[in-house]
Write a protein that holds these residues in place. Structure first.
Motif, mmCIF file in Angstrom:
data_model
loop_
_atom_site.group_PDB
_atom_site.id
_atom_site.type_symbol
_atom_site.label_atom_id
_atom_site.label_comp_id
_atom_site.label_asym_id
_atom_site.label_seq_id
_atom_site.Cartn_x
_atom_site.Cartn_y
_atom_site.Cartn_z
ATOM 1 N N ILE A 25 0.786 -1.211 0.085
ATOM 2 C CA ILE A 25 -0.109 0.014 -0.140
ATOM 3 C C ILE A 25 0.860 1.289 -0.016
ATOM 4 O O ILE A 25 0.598 2.158 -0.851
ATOM 5 C CB ILE A 25 -0.987 0.117 1.280
ATOM 6 C CG1 ILE A 25 -1.899 -0.999 1.252
ATOM 7 C CG2 ILE A 25 -1.634 1.214 1.326
ATOM 8 C CD1 ILE A 25 -2.756 -1.259 2.459
ATOM 9 N N LEU A 26 1.757 1.248 0.823
ATOM 10 C CA LEU A 26 2.389 2.633 1.171
ATOM 11 C C LEU A 26 3.459 3.209 -0.053
ATOM 12 O O LEU A 26 2.984 4.448 -0.704
ATOM 13 C CB LEU A 26 3.396 2.332 2.466
ATOM 14 C CG LEU A 26 4.090 3.479 2.980
ATOM 15 C CD1 LEU A 26 3.147 4.689 3.325
ATOM 16 C CD2 LEU A 26 5.113 3.499 4.039
ATOM 17 N N PRO A 27 4.110 2.470 -0.927
ATOM 18 C CA PRO A 27 4.629 2.995 -2.120
ATOM 19 C C PRO A 27 3.747 3.326 -3.048
ATOM 20 O O PRO A 27 3.748 4.320 -3.862
ATOM 21 C CB PRO A 27 5.839 2.163 -2.297
ATOM 22 C CG PRO A 27 5.429 0.801 -1.730
ATOM 23 C CD PRO A 27 4.641 1.123 -0.778
ATOM 24 N N ASN A 28 2.730 2.492 -3.254
ATOM 25 C CA ASN A 28 1.922 2.905 -4.502
ATOM 26 C C ASN A 28 1.000 3.910 -3.840
ATOM 27 O O ASN A 28 0.293 4.709 -4.908
ATOM 28 C CB ASN A 28 1.076 1.465 -4.569
ATOM 29 C CG ASN A 28 1.840 0.628 -5.480
ATOM 30 O OD1 ASN A 28 2.232 0.693 -6.631
ATOM 31 N ND2 ASN A 28 2.235 -0.534 -4.643
ATOM 32 N N LEU A 29 0.542 4.358 -2.841
ATOM 33 C CA LEU A 29 -0.100 5.435 -2.320
ATOM 34 C C LEU A 29 0.582 6.831 -2.811
ATOM 35 O O LEU A 29 0.115 7.538 -3.321
ATOM 36 C CB LEU A 29 -0.072 5.574 -1.007
ATOM 37 C CG LEU A 29 -1.463 4.735 -0.389
ATOM 38 C CD1 LEU A 29 -1.428 4.878 1.277
ATOM 39 C CD2 LEU A 29 -2.765 5.043 -0.833
ATOM 40 N N PHE A 30 1.970 6.567 -2.908
ATOM 41 C CA PHE A 30 2.898 7.732 -3.223
ATOM 42 C C PHE A 30 2.696 7.912 -4.802
ATOM 43 O O PHE A 30 2.533 9.164 -5.499
ATOM 44 C CB PHE A 30 4.317 7.797 -2.806
ATOM 45 C CG PHE A 30 4.517 8.221 -1.464
ATOM 46 C CD1 PHE A 30 4.967 9.620 -1.171
ATOM 47 C CD2 PHE A 30 4.272 7.426 -0.296
ATOM 48 C CE1 PHE A 30 5.011 9.830 0.377
ATOM 49 C CE2 PHE A 30 4.683 7.675 1.069
ATOM 50 C CZ PHE A 30 4.759 8.936 1.160
ATOM 51 N N THR A 31 2.763 6.796 -5.370
ATOM 52 C CA THR A 31 2.644 6.699 -6.925
ATOM 53 C C THR A 31 1.245 7.236 -7.342
ATOM 54 O O THR A 31 1.239 7.957 -8.258
ATOM 55 C CB THR A 31 2.921 5.393 -7.608
ATOM 56 O OG1 THR A 31 4.106 4.836 -6.819
ATOM 57 C CG2 THR A 31 3.069 5.549 -8.963
#
Length: 274
Positions: A25-31
């Motif tokens: 979830i976390l890195p893809n939220l930034f993306t």
């Protein structure tokens, strides 16, 4: 029947289903947030709010620089995240700047205008495809060609600065339109060159630095708050020219200018690495 042999599978027991792979979830939220920045920039341009468009692209740049670092820090790298990041970059730093600069100025040139916008957009796609292909063989200290976020910053920084200074296309006429045309072509074509641009990937934030470095950072923050459009645009103009300076310096010193560390075996991709 297997007479109770524990080493033989039971015909009545269904085979175990393969475990489904999840998505971090976390890195893809930034993306996704970076992708939203690019989409927001396009919507604002359609409504004639070009300053908001520029801010959207710059926010996307910040978020794009964070997603990979967050993934590495939390050990949540994945092939899905890499592909998602590339698609987000294509929208935010490829299609969005091309459409915005066309809507802002290039549409008044007719066919040359939309051709320049297409050149930028196609060069961004080619640059991202080459980056993904050369990912394992390139010198990490340098980018091969101008990175797409910096190219977008050149184009959008120019639009932001001109709007901030009150230079409107309808009032200024040809010089502003052709200058935008030049910036668009320069940014697009520089993305697909082999000119080395410093990547800053070898900069470690865990390393101790002299006190003067902190003072310089404080002065930089003060300079940014004084006039954000001018500072942003000036920094990326310098960066957009720096690669050619490095190229000339390496040529003069007789050093290799290629950022490719090794070669790949596939003959159809050989030309990408030169």
């Amino acid at each position: 029947m297997h007479d109770g042999d524990p080493h033989l599978p039971d015909a009545d027991v269904p085979p175990a289903r393969p475990r489904r792979k999840g998505i971090y979830i976390l890195p893809n939220l930034f993306t996704l947030a970076a992708l939203f920045g690019g989409f927001y920039a396009i919507v604002m341009a359609m409504n004639g709010q070009f300053e908001q468009s520029a801010i959207g692209i710059f926010c996307a740049m910040v978020l794009d620089s964070l997603d990979g670092r967050v993934a590495r820090m939390t050990n949540t790298q994945s092939a899905f995240g890499e592909q998602m990041d590339s698609l987000s970059d294509m929208v935010s730093f490829g299609a969005a700047p091309a459409l915005i600069v066309y809507e802002w100025a290039l549409k008044d040139l007719g066919k040359p205008g939309w051709l320049a916008a297409f050149v930028y957009c196609s060069c961004a796609a080619l640059r991202l495809a080459r980056f993904n292909t050369n990912l394992k063989v390139v010198d990490k200290r340098f980018f091969q060609g101008l990175p797409s976020p910096a190219a977008a910053a050149l184009v959008m920084g120019f639009i932001w600065l001109m709007n901030d200074q009150g230079f409107m296309v309808d009032e200024e006429g040809a010089w502003l339109i052709w200058t935008a045309f030049g910036f668009t072509l320069y940014a697009g074509l520089t993305m697909v060159t082999n000119v080395p641009f410093y990547s800053f990937k070898d900069v470690s934030f865990k390393r101790s630095v002299p006190f003067v470095v902190i003072v310089a950072i404080a002065l930089g923050i003060s300079l940014f708050t004084w006039h954000p459009p001018l500072v942003f645009f000036g920094l990326f103009v310098i960066y957009g020219l720096s690669g050619y300076g490095v190229y000339v310096w390496k040529r003069m010193k007789g050093k290799p200018v290629s950022v490719i560390a090794t070669s790949m075996d596939e003959p159809d991709e050989e030309g990408l690495h030169r």
